[in-house]
Each structure stands twice: as structure tokens, then as C-alpha cells.
Enzyme design. Structure first.
Site, PDB file in Angstrom:
ATOM      1  N   LYS A   1       1.076   4.288  -2.747  1.00  0.00           N
ATOM      2  CA  LYS A   1       0.402   5.302  -2.438  1.00  0.00           C
ATOM      3  C   LYS A   1       1.830   6.489  -2.866  1.00  0.00           C
ATOM      4  O   LYS A   1       1.220   7.649  -3.165  1.00  0.00           O
ATOM      5  CB  LYS A   1      -0.142   5.567  -1.112  1.00  0.00           C
ATOM      6  CG  LYS A   1      -1.251   4.928  -0.781  1.00  0.00           C
ATOM      7  CD  LYS A   1      -2.219   5.394  -2.046  1.00  0.00           C
ATOM      8  CE  LYS A   1      -3.795   5.149  -1.254  1.00  0.00           C
ATOM      9  NZ  LYS A   1      -4.972   5.401  -2.204  1.00  0.00           N
TER      10      LYS A   1
ATOM     11  N   TYR B   1       0.882  -1.045  -0.010  1.00  0.00           N
ATOM     12  CA  TYR B   1      -0.054   0.019   0.006  1.00  0.00           C
ATOM     13  C   TYR B   1       0.886   1.251  -0.013  1.00  0.00           C
ATOM     14  O   TYR B   1       0.701   2.251  -0.563  1.00  0.00           O
ATOM     15  CB  TYR B   1      -0.710  -0.058   1.130  1.00  0.00           C
ATOM     16  CG  TYR B   1      -1.906   1.075   1.471  1.00  0.00           C
ATOM     17  CD1 TYR B   1      -2.923   1.275   0.687  1.00  0.00           C
ATOM     18  CD2 TYR B   1      -1.513   1.917   2.411  1.00  0.00           C
ATOM     19  CE1 TYR B   1      -3.734   2.425   0.809  1.00  0.00           C
ATOM     20  CE2 TYR B   1      -2.240   3.174   2.771  1.00  0.00           C
ATOM     21  CZ  TYR B   1      -3.455   3.167   2.135  1.00  0.00           C
ATOM     22  OH  TYR B   1      -4.343   4.472   2.041  1.00  0.00           O
TER      23      TYR B   1
END
Length: 301
Positions: free
Chosen positions: A175, A171
């Protein structure tokens, strides 16, 4: 409301729940016409049994607004192209794209499966790239036809992409990639009348409910600092014509606080004018680190 987005056509991915839903309702309240995208999957990306996109679109229509649902997979070229086509065919134009779709498959790095890495990168990063690409192609064609738009893209990053987050290597990488994609897109698309910015929100959603388990409601005002609706006003402004001149920026939004994030830029530097030996390079690096600001700690560290 002020009608800040009267007449604008806004596409939002991952808009069936959480932040995306809050954004869709906020845009509609300001007069925007919506394409509400959501694949309807669970928190881990597996298929769900309902259509949250249609529920949100129906809520907007019931309040007197205009909205259609789109349930396609925006991490495929076909699904992303269909999303942009839905806006243009339904409303005759496209003004704003909010990339918001995502899910989690958290593991410590030594336990992180390749499939979980690929799935999260696919939805977060590829799921930003493909709608952005197809929207940009539409706006480029508009510009070449003499109709330069006041177009806006708002991407969704995270504090995990800015600082890293323990147990979220996939993640965090996705991002961080979204921030870099934002900077490139802002530079490349400016000539077509497109502004591109990114947001690192902090709010209570399905993805963060364990992190923000407490309501964090101020006892004196009743203000729920973690409500996703707190983030949406900045997204609406960035997606409106009123944000003219703002591009290539990253904002953090949490509760009533908005912060302009300042990314990588040169800090202390040393130039020998010749090749360093390893020992010299190490000595120079230590001196420079002593002059530099300490980095923020990764979440969970």
C-alpha cells in the site's frame, strides 16, 4: 442523482464485493457505464466458486444502467490488457480506472512466508501497475491522435501504507508502494490528460470485518460510519471530469470524514558544510528529532 458521470466509461477492479461493489453502484447511479472486474477469489486470494463481478453487473443493468463483467486476472499483463480492451471494445472509450483489487495474508514478520509476501505484493501493487500501464498507453495513443481525454485514475492505498500496521508487513509495503506509484503516474501522465490520485479508505469489508466488527452506527442518526458506501462519493468525484486540476493527491475517507493526507516533506535540517563524524551526526540527529513532529504510531502498535 446529479448525472456527474453521464457518458463516462469506468473500469473498476475488485468490484464484486465490498468497496469495489459500492464504487461500481455509485458510479452507475451517476450515469457511468461500467466494466466490473473481479477474479472471484476468497479473502486469501484462492479461487472462489461464483462470479461476483457478473452479479454486480447484472444489478446495475436491472436498475437501468450499463455494465459488463470481466473475470480476468489483472495482475497479469494479458488480463490487464484484456480489461482495458473490454472497455474500449464495448463502449468505444475509456475515461476512468479505479484500482481496488486486493486480499490479505497477514502474519508477523518472523512468520511471514515468502509466498505470502509475493502474493500480496503481486495483487495489490502489480495489480495496480498493470491496469494503469495499459490504460495509460490507451490514453497516450488518444492524445497523439488529437483526442486528449479528461482521464482519471483512482488508486486504493490504506492507512497501513501511510503508518504501517503490525502483522501486515506485506500489505503495508504494497500500500505504501501504491502511494509512490500514484505520485509518479500523476507526474508522468499529466501531459496525456490523465489525473492520478489515491485513496486510503476505512470501511467494513471482507478484508476488515475483524477490525471493524462493531457496526459503529450512531444511535441518534442511524449513520453506519463503517459502511463502504460512505467512501464511494469521493471516488466518484475523483473519477469524474468535475475533479479537473486535482492530481498527485492522497485522501483518507472514513464515514463522513475526508482528509487530505500530507506526505513526506523536509522537516528540521542541519548542514555542517563538511563531513560529520558518527558522534557529531548522532548529536545533530537528536537535536533535529527534538524539533520534529512525532510520527503517528503504526496500527496495532
Amino acid at each position: 442523482m446529479s448525472g456527474l458521470c453521464d457518458g463516462r466509461v469506468v473500469v473498476i477492479t475488485g468490484a464484486g464485493r465490498g468497496l469495489g461493489r459500492a464504487h461500481a453502484l455509485a458510479f452507475a447511479a451517476e450515469g457511468a457505464r461500467l466494466v466490473v472486474n473481479d477474479l472471484g477469489v476468497g479473502l486469501d486470494g484462492t479461487p472462489g466458486a461464483d462470479s461476483p463481478a457478473e452479479r454486480v453487473a447484472a444489478q446495475i443493468r436491472a436498475a437501468g444502467g450499463e455494465a459488463v463483467a470481466h473475470g480476468g486476472d489483472i495482475a497479469t499483463s494479458e488480463g490487464a490488457a484484456a480489461l482495458i480492451r473490454t472497455a474500449v471494445e464495448t463502449y468505444g472509450r475509456l475515461d476512468t480506472l479505479v484500482n481496488n483489487a486486493g486480499f490479505l495474508r497477514d502474519r508477523m514478520l518472523v512468520n511471514l512466508d515468502e509466498d505470502d509476501w509475493d502474493a500480496v505484493l503481486r495483487v495489490h501493487l502489480k495489480g495496480h501497475f498493470l491496469p494503469l500501464k495499459h490504460a495509460a498507453a490507451h490514453w497516450r495513443a488518444e492524445t497523439k491522435a488529437g483526442r486528449t481525454p479528461a482521464a482519471r485514475i483512482v488508486n486504493t492505498s490504506s492507512g497501513a501504507g501511510l503508518l504501517g500496521s503490525v502483522g501486515q508487513g506485506n500489505y503495508s509495503a504494497a500500500k505504501a508502494g501504491i502511494i509512490a506509484l500514484t505520485l509518479v503516474a500523476a507526474a508522468e501522465l499529466r501531459r496525456y490528460g490523465v489525473q492520478v490520485n489515491a485513496l486510503a479508505p476505512a470501511a467494513r469489508t471482507r478484508m476488515t470485518e475483524r477490525t471493524f466488527a462493531e457496526t459503529m452506527t450512531a444511535p441518534d442518526t442511524g449513520f453506519d460510519a463503517m459502511a463502504p458506501e460512505n467512501v464511494s462519493p469521493l471516488v466518484v468525484w475523483l473519477g469524474s471530469a468535475a475533479s479537473a486540476g486535482v492530481t498527485g493527491r492522497v485522501f483518507e475517507a472514513e464515514g463522513g470524514r475526508i482528509t487530505v493526507m500530507e506526505g513526506w516533506r523536509p522537516g528540521p535540517s542541519a548542514d555542517k558544510g563538511a563531513r560529520w563524524s558518527p558522534a557529531e551526526a548522532g548529536e545533530a540527529a537528536l537535536k533535529l528529532l527534538a524539533q520534529a513532529e512525532a510520527p503517528g504510531a503504526a496500527y496495532g502498535a
